[in-house]
Design a protein around this motif. Structure first.
Motif, PDB file in Angstrom:
ATOM      1  N   GLN A   1       5.550  12.490  -4.728  1.00  0.00           N
ATOM      2  CA  GLN A   1       5.776  12.421  -3.291  1.00  0.00           C
ATOM      3  C   GLN A   1       6.823  13.450  -2.887  1.00  0.00           C
ATOM      4  OE1 GLN A   1       7.592   8.783  -1.772  1.00  0.00           O
ATOM      5  NE2 GLN A   1       6.469   8.948   0.146  1.00  0.00           N
TER       6      GLN A   1
ATOM      7  N   PHE B   1       6.529   8.838  -9.071  1.00  0.00           N
ATOM      8  CA  PHE B   1       6.409   7.383  -9.224  1.00  0.00           C
ATOM      9  C   PHE B   1       5.352   7.052 -10.266  1.00  0.00           C
ATOM     10  CE2 PHE B   1       8.944   5.938  -5.711  1.00  0.00           C
ATOM     11  CZ  PHE B   1       8.843   6.925  -4.739  1.00  0.00           C
TER      12      PHE B   1
ATOM     13  N   TYR C   1       2.143   9.399  -9.570  1.00  0.00           N
ATOM     14  CA  TYR C   1       2.045   9.990  -8.247  1.00  0.00           C
ATOM     15  C   TYR C   1       3.276  10.866  -8.007  1.00  0.00           C
ATOM     16  CZ  TYR C   1      -1.728   6.799  -6.929  1.00  0.00           C
ATOM     17  OH  TYR C   1      -2.916   6.124  -6.851  1.00  0.00           O
TER      18      TYR C   1
ATOM     19  N   GLY D   1       9.210  13.247   3.009  1.00  0.00           N
ATOM     20  CA  GLY D   1       8.564  13.060   4.301  1.00  0.00           C
ATOM     21  C   GLY D   1       7.044  13.062   4.258  1.00  0.00           C
ATOM     22  N   GLU D   2       6.492  13.053   3.045  1.00  0.00           N
ATOM     23  CA  GLU D   2       5.035  13.086   2.916  1.00  0.00           C
ATOM     24  C   GLU D   2       4.535  11.854   2.179  1.00  0.00           C
ATOM     25  OE1 GLU D   2       4.883  17.976   2.603  1.00  0.00           O
ATOM     26  OE2 GLU D   2       3.785  16.742   1.168  1.00  0.00           O
ATOM     27  N   ALA D   3       3.223  11.722   2.113  1.00  0.00           N
ATOM     28  CA  ALA D   3       2.615  10.598   1.395  1.00  0.00           C
ATOM     29  C   ALA D   3       2.563  10.883  -0.102  1.00  0.00           C
ATOM     30  CB  ALA D   3       1.201  10.373   1.918  1.00  0.00           C
ATOM     31  N   PRO D   4       2.563   9.854  -0.925  1.00  0.00           N
ATOM     32  CA  PRO D   4       2.370  10.057  -2.368  1.00  0.00           C
ATOM     33  C   PRO D   4       1.006  10.664  -2.647  1.00  0.00           C
ATOM     34  CG  PRO D   4       3.177   7.846  -1.904  1.00  0.00           C
ATOM     35  CD  PRO D   4       2.787   8.450  -0.589  1.00  0.00           C
TER      36      PRO D   4
END
Lengths: 116, 116
Positions: free
Chosen positions: A36, A87, A34, A39-42
């Motif tokens: 990211q 990640f 993933y 400040g954002e989502a994965p």
């Protein structure tokens, strides 16, 4: 058990290549990658199932070495948009080598910064 | 498509207060998850659900509760908030079957919680 990612941080110039590694001490069924942004989502990049497959799209690819329980993410000819934290998420294999129903454990992340 | 929607986006709690973080998905996914992400760290699984009426603990469940009465909704309840619960909370969902065994998780935008 949490997988270990290396390096912790990478700084690149546009056009350079990078490799991010993910290692587990447990037998794995699958590895997920993933990205990211701050400040954002994965966001899902790719999944590799046991069997030692290699996958890729555009200039990002990954491999999974089942014997070593390691996965590597390859970023070639990096672009500014590649900056972010990467990640790996690992799914352990059961004693019979099967899926553990999708439960993931994430590594601590690798911060990738690409400069112009 | 809305995907995974989390509310609220930000919240400040006083020590000892309680609150519910809402999560809903419109992709008809069977699996749903709650993660927390502390600054500079990876994602830690709090609770997950494999279907309506079925929930299970993740790595860090203490201080939290969940319920899954419908396929779409998976709220996370914080009882007696503590400063250690200051974090960013992500909800995710996936469609997992034994046939595909590919657990691609889609994340919501996150809820930033501060406990003071």
């Amino acid at each position: 058990q949490q997988p270990v990612q290396s390096p912790q941080a990478v700084i690149l110039r546009e056009g350079e290549d990078a490799v991010i590694n993910c290692s587990s001490s447990k037998a794995l069924y699958s590895v997920h990658w993933y990205r990211q942004k701050h400040g954002e989502a994965p966001v899902f990049l790719m999944i590799l199932l046991k069997g030692g497959e290699q996958k890729g799209h555009d200039k990002i690819s990954a491999s999974f070495n089942e014997k070593k329980q390691q996965s590597s993410l390859y970023l070639t000819a990096s672009q500014l948009s590649y900056s972010g934290t990467y990640f790996c998420g690992t799914e352990m294999a059961t004693n019979a080598g099967g899926t553990s129903y999708g439960k993931l454990t994430f590594g601590q992340g690798t911060i990738l910064t690409v400069h112009p | 498509n809305a995907g995974v929607t989390q509310t609220p986006k930000f919240r400040i709690l006083k020590i000892g207060q309680s609150m519910t973080l809402q999560c809903t998905q419109d992709m008809n996914h069977n699996y749903m998850y709650w993660y927390r992400q502390d600054p500079g760290m990876g994602l830690k699984l709090i609770y997950y659900s494999v279907g309506a009426g079925i929930t299970d603990k993740g790595e860090v469940p203490n201080g939290y509760n969940v319920s899954r009465s419908t396929t779409e909704d998976f709220p996370l309840r914080l009882e007696l908030a503590a400063p250690s619960q200051t974090s960013v909370y992500f909800c995710a969902s996936s469609y997992w079957t034994i046939r595909s065994a590919k657990n691609i998780q889609y994340f919501g935008a996150g809820t930033r919680l501060s406990v003071l």
